[in-house]
Write a protein that holds these residues in place. Structure first.
Motif, PDB file in Angstrom:
ATOM      1  N   GLY A   1      46.428  39.481  44.476  1.00 27.94           N
ATOM      2  CA  GLY A   1      45.340  39.614  43.513  1.00 27.94           C
ATOM      3  C   GLY A   1      44.382  40.662  44.043  1.00 27.94           C
ATOM      4  N   GLU A   2      43.711  41.355  43.138  1.00 27.74           N
ATOM      5  CA  GLU A   2      42.723  42.359  43.562  1.00 27.74           C
ATOM      6  C   GLU A   2      41.398  42.102  42.867  1.00 27.74           C
ATOM      7  OE1 GLU A   2      41.734  47.133  43.733  1.00 27.74           O
ATOM      8  OE2 GLU A   2      43.631  46.497  42.850  1.00 27.74           O
ATOM      9  N   LEU A   3      40.351  41.989  43.661  1.00 26.28           N
ATOM     10  CA  LEU A   3      39.007  41.848  43.120  1.00 26.28           C
ATOM     11  C   LEU A   3      38.523  43.190  42.598  1.00 26.28           C
ATOM     12  CD1 LEU A   3      37.300  39.627  45.826  1.00 26.28           C
ATOM     13  CD2 LEU A   3      38.128  38.921  43.576  1.00 26.28           C
ATOM     14  N   LYS A   4      37.889  43.174  41.432  1.00 23.47           N
ATOM     15  CA  LYS A   4      37.314  44.371  40.832  1.00 23.47           C
ATOM     16  C   LYS A   4      35.978  44.009  40.196  1.00 23.47           C
ATOM     17  CE  LYS A   4      39.254  47.856  40.637  1.00 23.47           C
ATOM     18  NZ  LYS A   4      39.308  48.931  41.644  1.00 23.47           N
ATOM     19  N   ARG A   5      35.078  44.949  40.185  1.00 30.18           N
ATOM     20  CA  ARG A   5      33.827  44.865  39.433  1.00 30.18           C
ATOM     21  C   ARG A   5      32.971  43.649  39.772  1.00 30.18           C
ATOM     22  NH1 ARG A   5      32.229  49.558  37.499  1.00 30.18           N
ATOM     23  NH2 ARG A   5      33.681  50.551  36.090  1.00 30.18           N
ATOM     24  N   VAL A   6      32.976  43.251  41.048  1.00 29.93           N
ATOM     25  CA  VAL A   6      32.119  42.142  41.474  1.00 29.93           C
ATOM     26  C   VAL A   6      30.695  42.692  41.610  1.00 29.93           C
ATOM     27  CG1 VAL A   6      31.668  40.447  43.282  1.00 29.93           C
ATOM     28  CG2 VAL A   6      34.036  40.996  42.633  1.00 29.93           C
ATOM     29  N   PHE A   7      29.772  42.073  40.894  1.00 30.75           N
ATOM     30  CA  PHE A   7      28.394  42.557  40.880  1.00 30.75           C
ATOM     31  C   PHE A   7      27.449  41.409  40.542  1.00 30.75           C
ATOM     32  CE2 PHE A   7      24.762  44.333  38.463  1.00 30.75           C
ATOM     33  CZ  PHE A   7      24.239  45.167  39.437  1.00 30.75           C
TER      34      PHE A   7
END
Length: 166
Positions: free
Chosen positions: A88-94
């Motif tokens: 899995g790849e984390l993206k756009r964590v904000f």
């Protein structure tokens, strides 16, 4: 997609509550969060070193997109996990700057890890920028270790790559 929600009482030591649930990323309030993230990141790195994905990618069925909302329902943060066959790849964590240091980022990270685990991911990977010291520290506290580039990424002096077995 089954709606899942988690409520975190007293996330910042007060009576404030946040909820985290799967939502569509193309809502105006969520798009504003993504724009705020881009406005923060883009000046820090050359254009060829910006790996943020378009909202259309976040709508794909293999992506779980989560939104953190405050007690009044306002969007305070977001993040996504893309679940592929190998990781899995984390993206756009904000998380909005005024909400940082209160547990909201850790809560969304934990929620996304749970989504990845439920979708069969054995490991979660991420790429972040070298100037995002708070994010790197958050990931380290959450059990992420540094690793070489993965997937389609190549060595980049502006990037940090991390992974966490689930």
């Amino acid at each position: 997609m089954r709606l899942q929600e988690r409520t975190r009482p007293d996330i910042d030591g007060t009576a404030n509550r946040v909820s985290i649930r799967l939502e569509r990323p193309d809502q105006p309030e969520v798009l504003a969060l993504i724009d705020e993230l881009d406005a923060y990141q883009k000046p820090l790195y050359p254009p060829e070193c910006h790996y943020g994905v378009d909202v259309s990618v976040l709508l794909a069925p293999e992506v779980a997109f989560a939104v953190v909302r405050g007690q009044e329902g306002a969007a305070l943060g977001c993040g996504a996990v893309w679940c592929g066959p190998e990781f899995g790849e984390l993206k756009r964590v904000f998380v909005k700057p005024e909400c940082r240091g209160k547990g909201a980022a850790r809560a969304v990270l934990s929620f996304l890890e749970g989504q990845a685990r439920a979708r069969g991911c054995a490991v979660v990977m991420l790429e972040t920028g070298i100037h995002q010291h708070e994010a790197i520290a958050l990931y380290q506290r959450a059990g992420y270790d540094f690793c070489p580039p993965f997937g389609d990424y190549r060595e980049d002096p502006h990037s940090v790559f991390m992974r966490k077995p689930l």
